[in-house]
Write an enzyme that holds these catalytic residues in place. Structure first.
Site, PDB file in Angstrom:
ATOM      1  N   HIS A 176     -15.097  -3.564   0.697  1.00  0.00           N
ATOM      2  CA  HIS A 176     -15.089  -2.905  -0.606  1.00  0.00           C
ATOM      3  C   HIS A 176     -16.481  -2.478  -1.078  1.00  0.00           C
ATOM      4  CE1 HIS A 176     -14.393  -2.751  -5.101  1.00  0.00           C
ATOM      5  NE2 HIS A 176     -13.326  -2.100  -4.670  1.00  0.00           N
ATOM      6  N   ASN A 205       0.825  -1.211   0.000  1.00  0.00           N
ATOM      7  CA  ASN A 205       0.000   0.000   0.000  1.00  0.00           C
ATOM      8  C   ASN A 205       0.859   1.261   0.000  1.00  0.00           C
ATOM      9  OD1 ASN A 205      -2.280  -1.595   0.069  1.00  0.00           O
ATOM     10  ND2 ASN A 205      -2.751  -1.202   2.216  1.00  0.00           N
ATOM     11  N   ARG A 252     -13.933   2.562   5.043  1.00  0.00           N
ATOM     12  CA  ARG A 252     -12.713   1.777   5.239  1.00  0.00           C
ATOM     13  C   ARG A 252     -11.456   2.621   5.214  1.00  0.00           C
ATOM     14  NH1 ARG A 252     -11.621  -1.019   0.257  1.00  0.00           N
ATOM     15  NH2 ARG A 252     -10.028   0.556  -0.099  1.00  0.00           N
ATOM     16  N   TYR A 284     -12.276  -9.632  -1.257  1.00  0.00           N
ATOM     17  CA  TYR A 284     -12.964  -8.363  -1.054  1.00  0.00           C
ATOM     18  C   TYR A 284     -14.420  -8.629  -0.673  1.00  0.00           C
ATOM     19  CZ  TYR A 284      -9.211  -6.105  -3.810  1.00  0.00           C
ATOM     20  OH  TYR A 284      -8.012  -5.647  -4.297  1.00  0.00           O
ATOM     21  N   ARG A 322     -11.505  -4.780 -13.971  1.00  0.00           N
ATOM     22  CA  ARG A 322     -10.435  -5.707 -13.589  1.00  0.00           C
ATOM     23  C   ARG A 322     -11.028  -7.113 -13.638  1.00  0.00           C
ATOM     24  NH1 ARG A 322      -6.719  -2.071 -11.271  1.00  0.00           N
ATOM     25  NH2 ARG A 322      -7.689  -0.431 -10.009  1.00  0.00           N
ATOM     26  N   ARG A 334      -5.967   1.538 -13.156  1.00  0.00           N
ATOM     27  CA  ARG A 334      -4.584   1.755 -12.725  1.00  0.00           C
ATOM     28  C   ARG A 334      -3.887   0.456 -12.330  1.00  0.00           C
ATOM     29  NH1 ARG A 334      -4.712   5.923  -8.561  1.00  0.00           N
ATOM     30  NH2 ARG A 334      -4.543   7.460 -10.242  1.00  0.00           N
ATOM     31  N   HIS A 367     -16.268   2.641 -14.662  1.00  0.00           N
ATOM     32  CA  HIS A 367     -16.044   1.939 -13.406  1.00  0.00           C
ATOM     33  C   HIS A 367     -17.270   1.140 -12.980  1.00  0.00           C
ATOM     34  CE1 HIS A 367     -15.008   1.839  -8.947  1.00  0.00           C
ATOM     35  NE2 HIS A 367     -13.883   1.429  -9.508  1.00  0.00           N
TER      36      HIS A 367
END
Length: 714
Positions: free
Chosen positions: A624, A75, A596, A500, A405, A435, A465
């Protein structure tokens, strides 16, 4: 995190009696006081600090605790590659706009420097003082070179000569060999030398680059192992011990590990690009060689060497991180997989497929009722099956799907290819700019195109997205066209669905299906903004509908009715929505925020945010899902979404927010939110002073994620 003022705001002091408030008066209040906001970057660092604290949680199995160390390290890499690099860009451009909390870019970078150094120091302290001794107690140890016996030394020297030397290329530094361009986040060594080489050159320094193919930890075979069951050696220890073999006849005065982090954000002027995929390919080639933003070195590295590296990398001492251990901790992520110790890992579980789906099939159930899946507790397989069965069903005419993704080995992608080969109309909206997944998505797009899938890259200037799948089917008997839809808060990535927490809604609701159809039409075609029946979508209606829902609670509270909101997000940074939440709080609306990561709202400010409570749930699974709940005078409106309350999600992305309409599903989701709000085992509460704390409680119930595991999985 930065401190937030707990004093009454000027605007709040001007209102003596809340009962005398009107919505118009609230709208006229100035709620932009910088002391009402927390800094985004420091909030993100605070999240990583909470992740790191999991390594100290004795209720977590040991190998999982050490995994949190590696997650924190990974991270931090991204934080420097993107957030710090972005601030440096702002500074170079002369962008002096202060952050929400009023801090200048220079001040934010100074604060990051202080907090990040403290975080890294604590990370290595926990690794060395807490976890390595515990691993040794479990017969898992890392052997430093001074503890190698003769047999181990011989084995490691042979390993170096056979496995390491053939794949590395020493680079001497002289007038004809300037300091090389170092690859982002790769392990390097700087050697301090003395002596003349074969060509008579008097060398002082050389650089060794470690290819990613070389493992960063090597386990000694049992026959030469030490006193423990598992005996590991760092690659850095092997290099330091045998580096002289690379420079025969030279004296090695020192061998020092270091690692450089570079700016890795891709900057594309999309309006001037004819071929986005080709432009991204070109840009990706330079990603590993962006401007340096951080230098990590071993703590024993002499100042002379450190100053040499800083000068060559164009960095300042503030951007230097001395570490007590391997400079690339996240590359040790393989350790838990190398040790076969189930007793030191989380207990396994099997995500559950709802029995009705297992018995009858996903299409049959969807035709009658909505299906809600809560991953990873419930299986992602029904989502995969929706596409797989659609691919082989002779009555399915078309499939449309967004892909942000998916992973390199995706059953969903294979199903889309199978559907195309079967002659169905298949459309995939592939977001190339996800990304750090850009290269994979370019390859994915090419693979789909070669199979005859219609691939669309979305809309210039807006990342796609939203997570949507639309299946169009002709009924066998009636010949009527029916539609089936999946909407989710997470990605179409089966691996992430095990790690997630996300919601999936499978529905054949006609209005919902019509809305999804219209959003796909917007993405692939041209025309005016469609008016949707049920969905809120960015960048068109999402922000204004959220704002209207918040204001609705505010007006109800001012009218003496109950005002209540529960909002679950990954991040909250949008100032206009924070101001709306402050107005609601002043009016008396009770607000619970489950956030979160980044939160720029400051709770507990007298007269402003006293009715707002913020918690961050950190645990085995990455929280998530995005869920919005508005009491709405008893209607209890509940939504799930792909969008956080951030500027990029609300204004610069294609996002969907979908209502939960079925009564039993709504009740279940509210029950699950209630579990989260009652949790005291893994919920960090944001205090009025801007710090997060685990609140002590007599509540002995298991952690909320464990409760959901027991409730929803097998």
């Amino acid at each position: 995190m930065d401190k937030a003022s707990t004093q009454p705001s000027q605007s709040a002091n001007s209102v003596a009696d809340i009962k005398a408030l009107t919505f118009e008066k609230l709208e006229g209040m100035n709620l932009t006081n910088p002391s009402h906001y927390l800094n985004r970057e420091l909030s993100l660092l605070a999240f990583n600090w909470r992740v790191l604290q999991q390594a100290l949680d004795l209720s977590i199995p040991l190998l999982e605790r050490i995994r949190f160390i590696f997650i924190c390290s990974n991270n931090l890499d991204e934080f420097f590659e993107v957030r710090v690099a972005g601030l440096r860009h702002d500074l170079a451009r002369g962008d002096t706009k202060p952050s929400l909390n009023g801090a200048s870019t220079e001040q934010v970078l100074r604060d990051i420097n202080e907090r990040a150094h403290a975080l890294v120091d604590e990370q290595y302290r926990i690794f060395n003082e807490e976890l390595l001794p515990k691993l040794a107690e479990e017969s898992i140890q890392f052997l430093p070179s001074h503890e190698w016996n003769d047999e181990q030394y011989k084995w490691l020297k042979k390993y170096f000569k056979q496995q390491v030397m053939p794949v590395i290329s020493p680079i001497s530094l002289d007038l004809t060999h300037p300091f090389p361009r170092l690859v982002n986040k790769s392990l390097h060594f700087l050697l301090h030398l003395h002596g003349n080489d074969a060509f008579g050159r008097d060398l002082e320094y050389a650089v060794l680059h470690m290819p990613r193919s070389l493992p960063r930890i090597i386990e000694l075979p049992e026959k030469v192992g030490g006193s423990k069951e598992h005996n590991f050696v760092y690659l850095s220890s092997i290099i330091s011990e045998f580096a002289e073999d690379l420079f025969p006849g030279m004296d090695i005065h020192g061998c020092y590990q270091f690692r450089l982090t570079r700016d890795s954000d891709l900057l594309l002027e999309e309006n001037s690009i004819e071929d986005l995929a080709s432009a991204l390919k070109r840009e990706l080639q330079s990603r590993n060689f962006g401007a340096a933003v951080r230098l990590e070195v071993g703590k024993s590295c002499p100042n002379k060497i450190v100053n040499f590296l800083l000068q060559k990398c164009n960095l300042t001492p503030d951007e230097l991180y001395r570490v007590d251990g391997p400079v690339n901790l996240n590359r040790l992520m393989s350790l838990p997989e190398l040790v076969d110790r189930p007793d030191l890992r989380f207990s396994g579980f099997t995500p559950k497929v709802p029995g009705e789906i297992a018995r009858r099939g996903v299409f049959e159930v969807m035709a009658e009722r909505d299906i809600l899946l809560h991953h990873p507790y419930q299986s992602f397989q029904p989502v995969v099956d929706l596409v797989r069965q659609a691919a082989s069903d002779p009555y399915v005419l078309a499939i449309k799907q967004t892909l942000y993704r998916t992973g390199s080995q995706s059953a969903i992608v294979e199903a889309l290819i199978e559907a195309s080969h079967a002659g169905k109309e298949v459309t995939a909206v592939v977001e190339l700019r996800a990304r750090f997944d850009e290269a994979d998505n370019i390859e994915l797009a090419q693979k789909l195109q070669e199979a005859g899938v219609l691939v669309v890259y979305g809309v210039v200037g807006y990342k796609t997205h939203a997570k949507m799948t639309l299946v169009v089917k002709k009924e066998e008997k009636s010949k009527k066209l029916t539609r089936f839809v999946h909407l989710g808060t997470g990605n179409y990535h089966a691996g992430n669905a095990r790690l997630y927490t996300d919601y999936s809604l499978l529905t054949s609701n006609p209005e919902m299906c019509e809305d999804v159809h219209k959003v796909f039409q917007q993405l692939t075609g041209m025309g005016k903004v469609y008016e949707l029946n049920q969905l809120w979508h960015a960048p068109f209606t999402l922000h204004k509908n959220i704002l209207a829902a918040i204001d609705g609670e505010t007006k109800n509270a001012l009218a003496g009715k109950e005002g209540r909101m529960i909002i679950k997000l990954n991040s909250l940074t949008d100032q206009s929505l924070i101001e709306a939440l402050y107005r609601a709080s002043i009016a008396g609306v009770k607000i619970d925020l489950i956030i979160r990561g980044v939160c720029c709202l400051s709770p507990g400010i007298k007269g402003v945010s006293e009715n707002i409570r913020v918690r961050s749930i950190i645990g085995r699974f990455l929280e998530h899902s995005r869920v919005y709940y508005f009491y709405n005078d008893g209607e209890k409106n509940l939504y799930a979404a792909s969008a956080d309350w951030m500027e990029r999600n609300l204004y610069h992305r294609v996002e969907t927010c979908f209502p939960i309409l079925q009564a039993d599903i709504k009740k279940r989701m509210l029950d699950e939110l209630s579990l989260m709000l009652k949790d005291t085992q893994q919920s960090w509460i944001l205090q009025a002073d801007g710090e997060y704390r685990l609140e002590p409680s007599k509540n002995t119930k298991p952690k909320v994620q464990q409760q959901l595991l027991e409730r929803l999985s097998r």
